[in-house]
Design an enzyme around this catalytic site. Structure first.
Site, PDB file in Angstrom:
ATOM      1  N   GLY A  36       0.841  -1.203   0.000  1.00 46.15           N
ATOM      2  CA  GLY A  36       0.000   0.000   0.000  1.00 46.15           C
ATOM      3  C   GLY A  36       0.874   1.251   0.000  1.00 46.15           C
ATOM      4  CG  HIS A  37       3.264   2.232   3.410  1.00 45.48           C
ATOM      5  ND1 HIS A  37       3.237   1.090   4.170  1.00 45.48           N
ATOM      6  CD2 HIS A  37       2.707   3.205   4.168  1.00 45.48           C
ATOM      7  CE1 HIS A  37       2.694   1.362   5.347  1.00 45.48           C
ATOM      8  NE2 HIS A  37       2.356   2.631   5.367  1.00 45.48           N
ATOM      9  CD  GLN A 153      -3.961   9.904   7.724  1.00 43.95           C
ATOM     10  OE1 GLN A 153      -3.706   9.705   8.896  1.00 43.95           O
ATOM     11  NE2 GLN A 153      -3.293   9.302   6.749  1.00 43.95           N
ATOM     12  CB  VAL A 176      -2.845  -1.623  -2.076  1.00 41.78           C
ATOM     13  CG1 VAL A 176      -2.180  -2.900  -2.572  1.00 41.78           C
ATOM     14  CG2 VAL A 176      -2.453  -0.444  -2.961  1.00 41.78           C
ATOM     15  NE  ARG A 187      -2.982   0.369  14.640  1.00 38.05           N
ATOM     16  CZ  ARG A 187      -2.957   1.680  14.345  1.00 38.05           C
ATOM     17  NH1 ARG A 187      -3.469   2.116  13.208  1.00 38.05           N
ATOM     18  NH2 ARG A 187      -2.429   2.553  15.172  1.00 38.05           N
TER      19      ARG A 187
HETATM   20  O1  PAF Z   1      -1.337   7.477   7.679  1.00 36.61           O
HETATM   21  C1  PAF Z   1      -0.339   7.441   8.435  1.00 36.61           C
HETATM   22  O2  PAF Z   1       0.502   6.533   8.359  1.00 36.61           O
HETATM   23  C2  PAF Z   1      -0.145   8.534   9.471  1.00 36.61           C
HETATM   24  O3  PAF Z   1      -1.360   8.941  10.016  1.00 36.61           O
HETATM   25  C3  PAF Z   1       0.637   9.757   8.930  1.00 36.61           C
HETATM   26  C4  PAF Z   1      -0.111  10.449   7.824  1.00 36.61           C
HETATM   27  C5  PAF Z   1       1.993   9.296   8.423  1.00 36.61           C
HETATM   28  C6  PAF Z   1       0.867  10.764  10.056  1.00 36.61           C
HETATM   29  O4  PAF Z   1       1.603  10.208  11.098  1.00 36.61           O
END
Ligand code: PAF
Length: 280
Positions: A36-37, A153, A176, A187
């Site tokens: 995902g990242h 977020q 993803v 998690r």
């Molecule tokens: O989505 C995240 O992993 C966190 O909330 C972020 C945006 C890096 C802020 O710590």
């Protein structure tokens, strides 16, 4: 790839890139990177010439008793993954670098931060907006990418950027999923084998909702009941919420007129997972 640990060095690096004519794309993360990242990094590369990834487990977005200490960390692996993706700089600050002992300033997006996850995590989003504002001031990117998995977020960050006039374009990248449909999350590592098998039903409940919505059902309460029934029948999860909101504002859903965000949070054992879909 450069690993930068201090604020002055990060600012200098960014200034240098901008003065050489390069735009900066930024992917803020808490590390323990997964596909995902990596998809956020790939998205950032489409919009900017130099890419910065921050790796920082931000204490102010965890309430006492949440998983701050247990949050998975593996910097060496993260570093290798970033290098393999062609990231130009990783910002990896310490807590001492990011928060002075006398820190007193927080950014709060009123109303938005109290909905959905804000109900059970009332201080979470003020931690997120505060750290993201700080990171934007330090990294000074032109573009920043956030995942749709954390839909609330992303909406809150967009609001903050507009309200506080950050010169940063916010891009939201798609969720993803694992092969069986579970949304990727750092998690997921906490789940037992049984919880992992059950967790797939979050996405199945979202699929069920999408199916009902596309078949013309607009009674959102009826859709919620179907989802609850599916989760209750197939899992031991404790549902935190199943909520429908306007997909852009988190306001009242208007299913006949505008896309609806359907967001779910549920506890599998002690692990709280979130997921969502857009109904349109
Ligand atoms: O989505 C995240 O992993 C966190 O909330 C972020 C945006 C890096 C802020 O710590």
């Amino acid at each position: 790839m450069k690993v930068i640990k201090t604020i002055p060095q990060m600012r200098d690096w960014s200034r240098q890139q901008n003065s050489n004519g390069f735009s900066i794309g930024f992917v803020p993360t808490m590390g323990y990177l997964h596909e995902g990242h990596l998809s956020l990094i790939r998205e950032a590369k489409k919009h900017a010439q130099k890419i910065v990834v921050s790796i920082y487990v931000n204490p102010t977005q965890f309430a006492p008793g949440e998983d701050l200490d247990a949050y998975p960390r593996d910097f060496k692996r993260d570093e290798q993954l970033c290098a393999a993706e062609g990231v130009d700089a990783v910002f990896y600050p310490s807590n001492e670098e990011m928060y002075l002992p006398q820190h007193k300033t927080f950014v709060i997006t009123e109303e938005l931060a109290t909905k959905l996850c804000g109900q059970s995590r009332p201080t979470h989003f003020r931690g997120v907006t505060t750290i993201v504002a700080k990171l934007f001031n330090i990294v000074q990117p032109q573009v920043a990418v956030f995942g749709q998995k954390d839909a609330q977020q992303a909406i809150i960050i967009r609001r903050m950027v507009e309200d506080l006039n950050f010169p940063v374009q916010i891009i939201t990248a798609p969720i993803v999923r694992e092969a069986d449909g579970l949304a990727m999350s750092s998690r997921n590592k906490y789940l037992s084998i049984r919880e992992r098998q059950e967790a797939v039903f979050i996405n199945r409940s979202l699929e069920l909702a999408r199916k009902s919505f596309s078949s013309g059902i607009r009674d959102l309460e009826a859709i919620r009941a179907q989802m609850e029934a599916l989760l209750q029948k197939n899992t031991s999860a404790r549902i935190d919420y199943i909520e429908f909101t306007d997909a852009e504002t988190l306001g009242r859903p208007m299913p006949q007129e505008a896309p609806v965000l359907l967001a779910v949070a549920a506890y599998f054992g002690k692990t709280r997972l979130i997921d969502n879909t857009i109904l349109e």
